[in-house]
Design a protein around this motif. Structure first.
Motif, PDB file in Angstrom:
ATOM      1  N   HIS A  36      -4.311  -4.624  -7.013  1.00 28.67           N
ATOM      2  CA  HIS A  36      -3.294  -4.198  -5.866  1.00 28.67           C
ATOM      3  C   HIS A  36      -2.566  -3.974  -6.285  1.00 28.67           C
TER       4      HIS A  36
ATOM      5  N   ARG B 201       7.627   2.673  -7.312  1.00 26.24           N
ATOM      6  CA  ARG B 201       8.218   1.137  -7.049  1.00 26.24           C
ATOM      7  C   ARG B 201       8.309   0.397  -8.011  1.00 26.24           C
TER       8      ARG B 201
ATOM      9  N   HIS C 132      12.344  -3.450  -1.150  1.00 24.42           N
ATOM     10  CA  HIS C 132      12.090  -4.422  -0.076  1.00 24.42           C
ATOM     11  C   HIS C 132      11.907  -6.067  -0.862  1.00 24.42           C
TER      12      HIS C 132
ATOM     13  N   HIS D  59       9.162 -10.385   5.805  1.00 24.88           N
ATOM     14  CA  HIS D  59       9.784  -8.954   4.646  1.00 24.88           C
ATOM     15  C   HIS D  59      10.970  -9.109   4.571  1.00 24.88           C
TER      16      HIS D  59
ATOM     17  N   LYS E  17      13.654  -5.763   4.722  1.00 29.75           N
ATOM     18  CA  LYS E  17      13.823  -4.431   4.240  1.00 29.75           C
ATOM     19  C   LYS E  17      14.625  -3.772   4.434  1.00 29.75           C
TER      20      LYS E  17
ATOM     21  N   TRP F 257      -1.524  -8.299   5.245  1.00 28.97           N
ATOM     22  CA  TRP F 257      -2.310  -8.315   6.479  1.00 28.97           C
ATOM     23  C   TRP F 257      -1.437  -6.655   7.526  1.00 28.97           C
ATOM     24  N   SER F 258      -2.266  -6.010   7.698  1.00 26.47           N
ATOM     25  CA  SER F 258      -1.950  -4.802   7.617  1.00 26.47           C
ATOM     26  C   SER F 258      -1.149  -4.419   9.188  1.00 26.47           C
ATOM     27  N   GLN F 259       0.059  -3.614   8.669  1.00 27.84           N
ATOM     28  CA  GLN F 259       0.892  -3.746   9.972  1.00 27.84           C
ATOM     29  C   GLN F 259      -0.035  -3.103  10.741  1.00 27.84           C
ATOM     30  N   LYS F 260      -0.700  -2.212  10.869  1.00 24.65           N
ATOM     31  CA  LYS F 260      -1.842  -1.727  12.076  1.00 24.65           C
ATOM     32  C   LYS F 260      -2.181  -2.605  13.126  1.00 24.65           C
TER      33      LYS F 260
ATOM     34  N   GLN G  93      -7.605  -2.649  -0.224  1.00 25.56           N
ATOM     35  CA  GLN G  93      -6.108  -1.649  -0.209  1.00 25.56           C
ATOM     36  C   GLN G  93      -5.079  -1.493  -1.131  1.00 25.56           C
TER      37      GLN G  93
ATOM     38  N   LEU H 119      -3.172   2.102  -0.834  1.00 22.10           N
ATOM     39  CA  LEU H 119      -2.152   2.503  -2.012  1.00 22.10           C
ATOM     40  C   LEU H 119      -1.863   3.807  -1.616  1.00 22.10           C
TER      41      LEU H 119
ATOM     42  N   LEU I 103      -1.842   6.297   0.181  1.00 25.09           N
ATOM     43  CA  LEU I 103      -0.254   6.543   1.292  1.00 25.09           C
ATOM     44  C   LEU I 103       0.627   7.676   0.524  1.00 25.09           C
ATOM     45  N   LEU I 104       0.560   7.488  -0.894  1.00 24.89           N
ATOM     46  CA  LEU I 104       1.119   8.451  -1.610  1.00 24.89           C
ATOM     47  C   LEU I 104       1.187   9.679  -1.440  1.00 24.89           C
TER      48      LEU I 104
HETATM   49  P1  NDP Z   1       1.036   0.939   6.914  1.00 23.12           P
HETATM   50  O1  NDP Z   1       1.122   2.137   7.116  1.00 23.12           O
HETATM   51  O2  NDP Z   1       1.582   0.369   8.437  1.00 23.12           O
HETATM   52  O3  NDP Z   1       2.371  -0.022   6.278  1.00 23.12           O
HETATM   53  C1  NDP Z   1       2.224   1.114   4.696  1.00 23.12           C
HETATM   54  C2  NDP Z   1       3.291   0.005   4.389  1.00 23.12           C
HETATM   55  O4  NDP Z   1       3.204   0.825   3.115  1.00 23.12           O
HETATM   56  C3  NDP Z   1       4.921   0.089   4.827  1.00 23.12           C
HETATM   57  O5  NDP Z   1       5.400  -1.247   4.409  1.00 23.12           O
HETATM   58  C4  NDP Z   1       5.881   1.223   4.203  1.00 23.12           C
HETATM   59  O6  NDP Z   1       6.968   0.794   4.018  1.00 23.12           O
HETATM   60  C5  NDP Z   1       4.491   0.971   2.620  1.00 23.12           C
HETATM   61  N1  NDP Z   1       5.052   2.220   1.328  1.00 23.12           N
HETATM   62  C6  NDP Z   1       5.539   3.052   1.539  1.00 23.12           C
HETATM   63  N2  NDP Z   1       5.499   4.078   0.634  1.00 23.12           N
HETATM   64  C7  NDP Z   1       5.062   3.176  -0.392  1.00 23.12           C
HETATM   65  C8  NDP Z   1       4.677   3.231  -1.464  1.00 23.12           C
HETATM   66  N3  NDP Z   1       4.968   4.300  -1.947  1.00 23.12           N
HETATM   67  N4  NDP Z   1       4.491   2.196  -2.438  1.00 23.12           N
HETATM   68  C9  NDP Z   1       4.563   0.511  -1.724  1.00 23.12           C
HETATM   69  N5  NDP Z   1       4.268   0.635   0.267  1.00 23.12           N
HETATM   70  C10 NDP Z   1       4.457   1.766   0.756  1.00 23.12           C
HETATM   71  O7  NDP Z   1      -0.334   0.392   6.308  1.00 23.12           O
HETATM   72  P2  NDP Z   1      -0.756  -0.971   6.365  1.00 23.12           P
HETATM   73  O8  NDP Z   1      -0.096  -2.311   6.774  1.00 23.12           O
HETATM   74  O9  NDP Z   1      -2.451  -1.141   6.673  1.00 23.12           O
HETATM   75  O10 NDP Z   1      -0.593  -1.180   4.538  1.00 23.12           O
HETATM   76  C11 NDP Z   1      -1.737   0.392   3.823  1.00 23.12           C
HETATM   77  C12 NDP Z   1      -1.196  -0.143   2.583  1.00 23.12           C
HETATM   78  O11 NDP Z   1       0.298  -0.263   2.201  1.00 23.12           O
HETATM   79  C13 NDP Z   1      -1.433  -1.601   2.186  1.00 23.12           C
HETATM   80  O12 NDP Z   1      -3.116  -1.768   1.840  1.00 23.12           O
HETATM   81  C14 NDP Z   1      -0.359  -1.878   0.744  1.00 23.12           C
HETATM   82  O13 NDP Z   1      -0.646  -1.502  -0.079  1.00 23.12           O
HETATM   83  C15 NDP Z   1       0.490  -1.031   1.937  1.00 23.12           C
HETATM   84  N6  NDP Z   1       1.446  -2.384   1.733  1.00 23.12           N
HETATM   85  C16 NDP Z   1       1.270  -2.630   3.040  1.00 23.12           C
HETATM   86  C17 NDP Z   1       2.097  -3.474   3.648  1.00 23.12           C
HETATM   87  C18 NDP Z   1       2.012  -4.707   4.567  1.00 23.12           C
HETATM   88  O14 NDP Z   1       2.708  -6.040   5.021  1.00 23.12           O
HETATM   89  N7  NDP Z   1       1.388  -4.722   5.154  1.00 23.12           N
HETATM   90  C19 NDP Z   1       3.963  -4.112   2.756  1.00 23.12           C
HETATM   91  C20 NDP Z   1       4.134  -2.739   1.413  1.00 23.12           C
HETATM   92  C21 NDP Z   1       3.345  -2.340   1.478  1.00 23.12           C
HETATM   93  P3  NDP Z   1       8.344   1.086   3.681  1.00 23.12           P
HETATM   94  O15 NDP Z   1       7.703   2.263   4.777  1.00 23.12           O
HETATM   95  O16 NDP Z   1       9.346   0.530   4.790  1.00 23.12           O
HETATM   96  O17 NDP Z   1       8.693   2.234   2.812  1.00 23.12           O
END
Ligand code: NDP
Length: 483
Positions: free
Chosen positions: A175, A184, A194, A216, A218, A284-287, A422, A426, A429-430
């Motif tokens: 991860h 990043r 962040h 966190h 931000k 922890w998923s933010q969802k 996880q 990520l 999500l890209l």
């Molecule tokens: P969410 O969609 O609720 O959150 C996604 C998170 O990913 C946000 O914090 C966002 O931060 C961050 N993010 C967005 N683009 C990128 C990137 N290119 N590189 C790194 N981080 C990014 O989903 P979940 O909470 O369920 O998490 C999904 C995945 O997001 C995780 O598996 C993890 O890899 C990653 N993530 C999760 C975080 C968490 O605390 N849950 C924190 C950071 C990353 P922002 O929009 O501010 O850029």
């Protein structure tokens, strides 16, 4: 005529008669050992450096304040979070991890994000990174991991073989590796990233009820990154690019700010959550646990002296205040020992008495003596406890919150071993562009690895995170995904 203020003195305060010419026997010398001012100058100069940090050696720091914007006193009795509008002075040190003191700022590396809050009830250090997770989850692996990030014992060069060997044999790193290799991995500046507490901590309220929390920070500047080619070019031209940017921004009144948020988890959820909430390689998923705002951190003052404030700043995740406790996170537990221990070695047993580290409230205890004790060392006050002389006493309401433990004392592996979901989340999500750059970066980083066995093992991990992710890296390396 010299005034008292600008009269040059020795370190023992005597006026110096000549600071340009050593005392010699005759105009050509030799130099006489009786030139005690010369001896002191040279000897002190030899001792100007304290050992650099083994990790996080290259850093930049700033002063600022933290202001509470949301009342979360229902969850924590931490005094500095007790009311909206309350301001607490703080100091932050940003750093790269692997490079030495003079190394380039714009490398691909996590960034340390260490904050010291000077609260009215003692200092609180939040010693995290710019990533929410870490490469390993048990401190017993830390020295080995860092060896792979440092230099080869023979060549003194960085060693991609060791890096990928260790990561491929430690799949819990996947991860963090994905975050590091993504855009990043090289922030544009220290202001455009962040920060995270990374570990899980426990907040305890005035009634003694606890919750698990994750922090966190931000960035209010927005996330911005450097393309690898640009970063490499800057590294060659200005190794101190991030340090300079932070200093200049603050000097110009362009004060960087971060919003501090927390995720809050009820204690009992830790038993059933689909990931181990104390495993620092997972988020922890933010969802499931949405971000809740706490306050705002603003950096508005540069250090006056780099060595006194940035180099001697000492942080530890064990620097805690009432209302904030630790969790069983095995990596955190190891850090509770390792950080203060590093500072005792590096700066000295009394490192917490230096102006940058000293609590702003009164420090009353029975610690005495030690190298460089520079205050009055408690004077003639009572120096043991318990005593009948009115010395400081404990306040039981400030004990750490008790919690149940059970089980065999044993060295046991984590039982949650899904390192792939996880990392895959990520990747998914890209955007397509971000994925392409991620793959290109990883392929470039893995190309120098000597053994195909290591590459194939690591490709297997990427594949398990997302088949497309693994396929693309395998293709880039001219290999196929292993069975
Ligand atoms: P969410 O969609 O609720 O959150 C996604 C998170 O990913 C946000 O914090 C966002 O931060 C961050 N993010 C967005 N683009 C990128 C990137 N290119 N590189 C790194 N981080 C990014 O989903 P979940 O909470 O369920 O998490 C999904 C995945 O997001 C995780 O598996 C993890 O890899 C990653 N993530 C999760 C975080 C968490 O605390 N849950 C924190 C950071 C990353 P922002 O929009 O501010 O850029």
């Amino acid at each position: 005529m010299s005034t008292e203020k600008n009269k040059l003195t020795t370190s023992w305060g005597a006026p110096v008669g000549d600071n340009q010419n050593s005392i010699t026997a005759g105009p050509r010398g030799p130099v006489l050992i009786q030139d005690v001012h010369l001896l002191e100058k040279l000897a002190h100069f030899n001792r100007e450096r304290v050992p650099e940090r083994v990790v996080h050696a290259k850093g930049a720091g700033a002063h600022g304040y933290f202001e509470v914007t949301n009342d979360l006193s229902a969850y924590t009795k931490a005094n500095f979070l007790s009311e909206v509008g309350k301001r607490t002075p703080m100091f932050i040190r940003f750093s790269t991890v692997a490079g030495e003191l003079g190394s380039a700022d714009t490398v691909r590396d996590p960034r340390g994000f260490a904050v010291k809050f000077y609260t009215e009830e003692g200092n609180y250090d939040l010693v995290g990174n710019n990533t929410p997770v870490f490469f390993i989850r048990d401190a017993i692996k830390f020295p080995d991991f860092i060896h792979t990030q440092k230099r080869h014992p023979q060549t003194h060069l960085k060693n991609p073989n060791a890096v990928w060997d260790f990561w491929s044999l430690s799949p819990e790193s996947l991860h963090q590796v994905t975050i590091l290799m993504s855009d990043r991995g090289i922030p544009a500046t220290l202001r455009h990233m962040h920060g995270f507490g990374s570990h899980t901590f426990k907040w305890v309220n005035a009634e003694g009820q606890g919750v698990w929390v994750k922090y966190h920070f931000k960035t209010e500047q927005g996330v911005q990154n450097l393309a690898p080619e640009v970063a490499a070019q800057i590294a060659g031209v200005n190794a101190d690019y991030h340090t300079e940017d932070l200093f200049n921004a603050i000097e110009n009144g362009d004060y960087p700010a971060w919003k501090l948020c927390v995720q809050i988890m009820p204690l009992e959820d830790a038993n059933t959550y689909r990931f181990d909430p104390f495993d620092v390689t997972k988020v922890w998923s933010q969802k499931d646990y949405p971000l809740i705002e706490v306050g705002r951190m603003v950096l508005d003052r540069n250090p006056e002296n780099y060595f006194a404030e940035v180099e001697q700043a000492t942080f530890s995740p064990g620097t805690l205040v009432p209302g904030i406790d630790v969790s069983p996170d095995k990596m955190l537990q190891g850090r509770l020992f390792a950080y203060h221990d590093a500072h005792r070695y590096r700066v000295g047993a009394n490192h917490q008495d230096l102006p940058i580290n000293r609590a702003r409230n009164a420090v009353n205890n029975y610690q005495r003596d030690g190298q460089m004790r520079h205050d009055n060392n408690g004077g003639g006050s009572v120096y043991y406890e318990p005593n009948s002389y009115g010395g400081p006493t404990e306040t039981p309401e400030n004990k750490q919150a008790a919690y149940e433990v059970s089980g065999l004392a044993d060295s046991v592996a984590y039982d949650h071993n899904d390192h792939f979901t996880q990392a895959g989340d990520l990747y998914r999500l890209l955007s397509e562009d971000e994925r392409a750059r991620l793959v290109q970066t990883i392929v470039g980083a893995m190309q120098p690895v000597e053994k195909d066995e290591i590459k194939l093992r690591q490709i297997g991990h990427f594949y398990k995170a997302d088949p497309e992710y693994g396929q693309r890296i395998a293709e880039g390396l001219g290999l196929s995904v292993p069975e």
